[in-house]
Motif scaffolding. Structure first.
Motif, PDB file in Angstrom:
ATOM      1  N   GLY A  52      -5.243   3.798   6.262  1.00  0.00           N
ATOM      2  CA  GLY A  52      -5.690   3.079   5.075  1.00  0.00           C
ATOM      3  C   GLY A  52      -7.173   3.239   4.793  1.00  0.00           C
ATOM      4  N   SER A  77       2.466   1.897  -3.313  1.00  0.00           N
ATOM      5  CA  SER A  77       1.562   2.475  -4.310  1.00  0.00           C
ATOM      6  C   SER A  77       1.473   3.990  -4.155  1.00  0.00           C
ATOM      7  CB  SER A  77       0.174   1.843  -4.190  1.00  0.00           C
ATOM      8  OG  SER A  77      -0.481   2.238  -2.997  1.00  0.00           O
ATOM      9  N   LEU A 114      -8.574   5.753   3.422  1.00  0.00           N
ATOM     10  CA  LEU A 114      -8.725   6.391   2.123  1.00  0.00           C
ATOM     11  C   LEU A 114      -7.959   5.607   1.076  1.00  0.00           C
ATOM     12  CD1 LEU A 114      -8.255  10.163   2.990  1.00  0.00           C
ATOM     13  CD2 LEU A 114     -10.375   8.907   2.682  1.00  0.00           C
ATOM     14  N   SER A 115      -8.443   5.625  -0.148  1.00  0.00           N
ATOM     15  CA  SER A 115      -7.696   4.998  -1.226  1.00  0.00           C
ATOM     16  C   SER A 115      -6.418   5.787  -1.461  1.00  0.00           C
ATOM     17  CB  SER A 115      -8.527   4.991  -2.508  1.00  0.00           C
ATOM     18  OG  SER A 115      -8.618   6.309  -3.044  1.00  0.00           O
ATOM     19  N   SER A 116      -5.424   5.137  -2.028  1.00  0.00           N
ATOM     20  CA  SER A 116      -4.150   5.804  -2.276  1.00  0.00           C
ATOM     21  C   SER A 116      -4.313   6.960  -3.255  1.00  0.00           C
ATOM     22  CB  SER A 116      -3.127   4.802  -2.815  1.00  0.00           C
ATOM     23  OG  SER A 116      -3.611   4.151  -3.966  1.00  0.00           O
ATOM     24  N   PHE A 117      -5.301   6.899  -4.142  1.00  0.00           N
ATOM     25  CA  PHE A 117      -5.517   7.979  -5.105  1.00  0.00           C
ATOM     26  C   PHE A 117      -5.959   9.265  -4.401  1.00  0.00           C
ATOM     27  CE2 PHE A 117      -5.943   4.172  -7.691  1.00  0.00           C
ATOM     28  CZ  PHE A 117      -5.161   4.493  -8.786  1.00  0.00           C
ATOM     29  N   TYR A 141       0.840  -1.206   0.000  1.00  0.00           N
ATOM     30  CA  TYR A 141       0.000   0.000   0.000  1.00  0.00           C
ATOM     31  C   TYR A 141       0.870   1.248   0.000  1.00  0.00           C
ATOM     32  CZ  TYR A 141      -3.381   3.518   1.433  1.00  0.00           C
ATOM     33  OH  TYR A 141      -4.138   4.649   1.503  1.00  0.00           O
TER      34      TYR A 141
END
Length: 247
Positions: free
Chosen positions: A193, A128, A195-198, A125
Motif C-alpha cells: 500500500g 479500487s 503506492l497509490s492505486s493509480f 483498497y
C-alpha cells in the motif's frame, strides 16, 4: 430473476454445466476440484454458462448477468481482452452470494451468515485496483476457504479471518510475468500500500500491454521504467524503500 451488471456485448461461447461436468462449444474447460473448473485457454470475450437455478458461477470477469427461469439458469460473463489465451479458474457452487457494498460480494461457502468481518480498509483498497484496471463497475468476490492457487484479480480467498489478497495478486501477475522475482516484488509493492492505486494500476497496465514500460530485477531492487516516471523499489527484511523520478 435477473441479477448482475451488464453492457451490450455479443456472446461468443456457451458452456453447459451438469453436476461435475462442463462442455463448451469453443473453449476447453474441466472441473479440477469440487467447486472449481478451469478454462485452459480462453478463446472468448464472453461466455454463457447454462446450469441449474440453484448454482452460482463466479469467474474473474469484468461484468456478469444471471437469468433464471424455473429450474434453469444462464450466467453471462464478460472477460477483458488481456485474458485471451490465458488459463482462468471459475467457481461453481450452490452457496449463496451476498452483496456487501460497492459491487463487492461474499460467496458464503462456509454458510457462516456473517459478512461484517470482511469489511476492511484493505478490501476497499484492493477493490479500487480491480475497478481501475478493469471497469468501474467490475465486481469483486470474497470466497472463504478458497485455495489461493484458484484466486484471480477479482476473486479473493478468505482464510483465517483475513483476505488473501497477496496470493491473489501473485496469481494474477503470474498470468503475464514469468520471472518469479519480479512477481514477488511487484506483489509486495502492491500489497504494502506504499503506492497509490493509480501508480499500481499504471504498472499493471504496462505489463499487460496497456502502456509502455520495462521491468527488471537486480539484486534486492526492482526497477520499473515508464514514459511518465521511473521507480526503484528496495526491500531489506521488513523495511522498504521506494524512489520515484518523474520525467
Amino acid at each position: 430473476m435477473v441479477r448482475g451488471i451488464m453492457k451490450d456485448k455479443p456472446v461468443a461461447d456457451t458452456c453447459i454445466i451438469d453436476k461435475d461436468s462442463i462442455k463448451c462449444n469453443n473453449n476447453t474447460a474441466e472441473f479440477i476440484d469440487k467447486n472449481v473448473f478451469v478454462i485452459s485457454n480462453l478463446l472468448s470475450n464472453a461466455i454463457v454458462f447454462q446450469t441449474n437455478s440453484y448454482i452460482n458461477i463466479v469467474c474473474p470477469g469484468t461484468e456478469f448477468q444471471e437469468l433464471t427461469w424455473g429450474k434453469d439458469k444462464a450466467v453471462l460473463w464478460l472477460f477483458p481482452d488481456f485474458f485471451k489465451d490465458k488459463k482462468l479458474y471459475c467457481i461453481c457452487t450452490d452457496a449463496p452470494i451476498n452483496y456487501l457494498y460497492d459491487d463487492i460480494y461474499l460467496v458464503d461457502i462456509e454458510n457462516s451468515g456473517q459478512d461484517q468481518h470482511v469489511i476492511k480498509p484493505v478490501l476497499r483498497y484492493y477493490s479500487s485496483i480491480v475497478k481501475l484496471l478493469l471497469e468501474p463497475s467490475s465486481p469483486l468476490f470474497v470466497i472463504p476457504s478458497l485455495k489461493p492457487e484458484y484466486s484471480a484479480l477479482s476473486i479473493i480467498p478468505y482464510v483465517d479471518g483475513k483476505p488473501l489478497y497477496n496470493a491473489t495478486i501473485k496469481s494474477f501477475l503470474k498470468l503475464f510475468v514469468s520471472d518469479a522475482d519480479i512477481v514477488d516484488r511487484l506483489s509486495d509493492l502492491l500489497v504494502s500500500g506504499f503506492l497509490s492505486s493509480f501508480i499500481a494500476v499504471s504498472i499493471l497496465k504496462g505489463i499487460i500491454g496497456y502502456g509502455t514500460l520495462d521491468v527488471f530485477v537486480s539484486g534486492n531492487e526492482l526497477f520499473i521504467e515508464t514514459k511518465e516516471f521511473d521507480l526503484i523499489y528496495k526491500k531489506y527484511g521488513k523495511g522498504r524503500e521506494i524512489i520515484i523520478h518523474d520525467h
